[in-house]
Design a protein around this motif. Structure first.
Motif: not given
Length: 153
Positions: A50-70
């Motif tokens: 229930g969050v905007s795609k833009t917000a999810i994209s930003t957070v997903a990239r942050q998780l990727e950079l931190s090593g928690l997601a790929e």
């Protein structure tokens, strides 16, 4: 996502806020831990959380950079993400590297605060000593973590 999954996701959002991240980051991290299948597109994640795609994209990239997601390779231009094991250990390693660097700064602080300022000196020394104490066993902690994971996996 069922009601109990939603509660878990929301609880993790609050925890991530307490750790200095955003609620959306915690919610996304939690959902990627438990969703089935284990990878999701940005569109799916936005709808499910229930969050905007833009917000999810930003957070997903942050998780990727931190090593928690790929990001998962796809045949299309669609961006898909999944969790990565071992991410939290790497975050703690990074934070401990900053603690290691901080010791020099505290030593410098002690060198400029003379004995004529005992209260300030005591605060600096206590903080410096705490950081040194934490680092004293950091490598051992990661070794014990590795052994623990091997036993429990």
């Amino acid at each position: 996502m069922d009601r109990s999954e939603a509660e878990f996701v929301d609880r993790m959002g609050l925890i991530m806020e307490r750790l200095g991240g955003t609620r959306t980051m915690g919610r996304l991290h939690a959902w990627l831990m438990i969703c089935d299948p284990p990878d999701r597109s940005l569109t799916e994640l936005a709808a499910e959380l229930g969050v905007s795609k833009t917000a999810i994209s930003t957070v997903a990239r942050q998780l990727e950079l931190s090593g928690l997601a790929e990001r998962v390779p796809t045949a299309t231009r669609e961006h898909r993400y999944r969790m990565v094991g071992g991410g939290w250990a790497e975050i703690v390693r990074t934070q401990l590297a900053v603690v290691r660097q901080s010791l020099d700064t505290f030593d410098f602080g002690l060198s400029i605060v003379g004995d004529d300022r005992p209260d300030q000196r005591a605060r600096l020394k206590e903080t410096r000593d705490f950081y040194a104490f934490v680092l004293q066993d950091a490598d051992g902690m990661f070794e014990r973590w590795k052994e623990y994971r091997e036993k429990t996996s």
